[in-house]
Scaffold this motif. Sequence first.
Motif, short mmCIF file in Angstrom:
data_model
loop_
_atom_site.label_atom_id
_atom_site.label_comp_id
_atom_site.label_asym_id
_atom_site.label_seq_id
_atom_site.Cartn_x
_atom_site.Cartn_y
_atom_site.Cartn_z
N GLY A 77 -41.00 24.86 26.25
CA GLY A 77 -41.67 26.17 25.79
C GLY A 77 -40.69 27.22 25.39
N PRO A 78 -41.05 28.31 24.93
CA PRO A 78 -40.21 29.41 24.19
C PRO A 78 -39.64 30.09 25.20
CG PRO A 78 -42.45 29.99 24.31
CD PRO A 78 -42.63 28.91 24.78
N GLN A 79 -38.16 29.70 25.76
CA GLN A 79 -37.37 30.56 26.52
C GLN A 79 -36.04 30.19 26.09
OE1 GLN A 79 -37.88 27.38 29.59
NE2 GLN A 79 -37.08 26.49 27.89
N PRO A 80 -35.54 31.58 26.15
CA PRO A 80 -34.09 31.65 25.60
C PRO A 80 -33.34 30.92 26.96
CG PRO A 80 -34.60 33.68 26.13
CD PRO A 80 -35.86 32.92 26.39
N ALA A 81 -32.93 29.80 26.70
CA ALA A 81 -32.22 29.17 27.85
C ALA A 81 -30.91 28.14 27.02
CB ALA A 81 -33.02 28.33 28.88
N ARG A 82 -30.02 27.87 27.68
CA ARG A 82 -29.13 27.01 27.32
C ARG A 82 -28.51 25.71 28.42
NH1 ARG A 82 -25.43 27.33 22.98
NH2 ARG A 82 -26.35 29.35 22.53
N LEU A 83 -28.48 24.63 27.95
CA LEU A 83 -28.04 23.85 28.87
C LEU A 83 -26.88 23.50 28.64
CD1 LEU A 83 -28.89 21.56 30.88
CD2 LEU A 83 -29.58 19.88 29.06
N VAL A 84 -26.05 23.61 29.67
CA VAL A 84 -24.60 23.36 29.53
C VAL A 84 -24.15 21.96 30.25
CG1 VAL A 84 -22.28 24.47 30.09
CG2 VAL A 84 -23.95 25.96 29.31
N VAL A 85 -23.35 21.22 29.55
CA VAL A 85 -23.12 20.03 30.37
C VAL A 85 -21.64 19.58 30.03
CG1 VAL A 85 -23.48 17.25 30.30
CG2 VAL A 85 -25.31 18.90 29.44
N PRO A 86 -20.81 19.83 31.05
CA PRO A 86 -19.57 19.80 31.27
C PRO A 86 -19.31 18.11 31.02
CG PRO A 86 -20.23 21.05 33.14
CD PRO A 86 -21.37 20.22 32.51
N THR A 87 -18.18 17.85 30.27
CA THR A 87 -17.78 16.48 29.98
C THR A 87 -16.27 16.25 29.46
OG1 THR A 87 -18.18 14.39 28.61
CG2 THR A 87 -18.97 16.65 27.74
N PRO A 88 -15.59 15.19 29.80
CA PRO A 88 -14.04 15.24 29.24
C PRO A 88 -14.33 15.15 27.74
CG PRO A 88 -14.68 13.59 30.94
CD PRO A 88 -15.85 14.25 30.65
N ALA A 89 -15.67 14.54 27.21
CA ALA A 89 -15.84 14.56 25.82
C ALA A 89 -16.27 15.82 25.11
CB ALA A 89 -16.61 13.28 25.60
N GLY A 90 -16.12 16.97 25.95
CA GLY A 90 -16.83 18.27 25.14
C GLY A 90 -15.81 18.97 24.33
N ARG A 91 -16.62 20.05 23.48
CA ARG A 91 -16.01 20.99 22.85
C ARG A 91 -15.26 21.88 23.89
NH1 ARG A 91 -20.65 20.65 19.66
NH2 ARG A 91 -19.97 20.01 17.40
N PRO A 92 -13.94 22.33 23.65
CA PRO A 92 -13.25 23.41 24.44
C PRO A 92 -14.12 24.59 24.88
CG PRO A 92 -11.90 22.68 22.45
CD PRO A 92 -13.22 22.36 22.23
N PHE A 93 -14.09 24.78 25.85
CA PHE A 93 -14.48 26.02 26.64
C PHE A 93 -13.42 26.90 26.62
CE2 PHE A 93 -17.09 28.63 29.08
CZ PHE A 93 -16.41 29.45 29.76
N THR A 94 -13.83 28.08 25.92
CA THR A 94 -12.63 29.53 25.83
C THR A 94 -13.25 30.49 26.10
OG1 THR A 94 -13.28 29.59 23.32
CG2 THR A 94 -11.73 27.94 23.80
N GLN A 95 -12.44 31.44 26.01
CA GLN A 95 -12.97 32.80 26.17
C GLN A 95 -13.94 33.34 25.29
OE1 GLN A 95 -12.09 34.43 28.90
NE2 GLN A 95 -12.99 36.62 28.58
N THR A 96 -13.88 32.60 24.09
CA THR A 96 -14.94 32.99 22.99
C THR A 96 -16.17 32.45 23.39
OG1 THR A 96 -13.18 33.05 21.17
CG2 THR A 96 -15.53 32.56 20.76
N THR A 97 -16.37 31.48 24.23
CA THR A 97 -17.44 30.75 24.55
C THR A 97 -18.01 31.52 25.80
OG1 THR A 97 -16.35 28.50 24.32
CG2 THR A 97 -18.36 28.44 25.26
#
Length: 243
Positions: A77-97
């Motif tokens: 349904g219409p909700q502003p939500a973000r699913l975050v999945v930590p993984t060794p294969a992920g894009r780098p998490f930075t201060q910008t993120t």
Amino acid sequence: MRIDVVTIFPAYLDPLREALLGRAVERGLLEIAVHDLRRWTHDVHQAVDDAPYGGGPGMVMRPQVWGEALDEVLPAGPQPARLVVPTPAGRPFTQTTARAWADEQRLVFACGRYEGIDERVLLDARARGIEVDEVSIGDYVLVGGEVAVLVMVEAVARLLPGVLGNPRSAAEDSFSDGLLEGPSYTRPETWRELAVPDVLRGGNHAAIARWRRDRALERTRDRRPDLLDALPPDALDAADRAV
Ligand SMILES: N#Cc1c(-c2ccc3ccn(Cc4ccc(CN5CCOCC5)cc4)c3c2)n[nH]c1N
């Protein structure tokens, strides 16, 4: 902001109730809910993993359990939500993120274990219109996603209005000007025959600012030359380039 964390080790997230973050939750600046993934199992063993198709080391987390958990925690349904999945294969998490996520109304973190979560869980979430970010906090291998979630929640929460006592701290973060921050000193003026640099004890604010920038440039060049290379062409003036 509301943060939900789904994990088979809820106690791993207890530090989110402590200190600065704990006070932010008490003050209503932030909501944090931690859910035990085993709540959505239906067998006596509360099984959350199974052997990987195609063989390979370790086990993979079952899609059925994760699907039911996310259906409840992150309903369609219409909700502003973000699913975050930590993984060794992920894009780098930075201060910008962290800065980008600080504007979200909801973040849901899925903490994997074993070799990770069945890929179809992420595909299904995206098919349901949910933004899914697969991210890594660094080039080393952890045992699960919980520690990464602690890192990311702290990095995001400290950027929320009112969480940090001094808002300038977040604005003047290391990385905010693209450089590492230089050394810091406090009283006493001399400690074990080591003196605070004279410039910092004088009242010349321009000289202090120049000294601090010089030390930041030196440290960045020494420890993170990649950050210097990433600076926009006009980021360094003649005085900076002379350091
Ligand atoms: N963020 C972050 C992380 C994580 C992280 C995040 C989430 C989970 C969920 C399970 N694990 C364990 C795990 C270890 C290794 C591997 C790869 N395997 C591929 C096949 O050969 C064996 C190795 C997968 C999963 C996680 C680790 N590690 N490092 C970061 N910066």
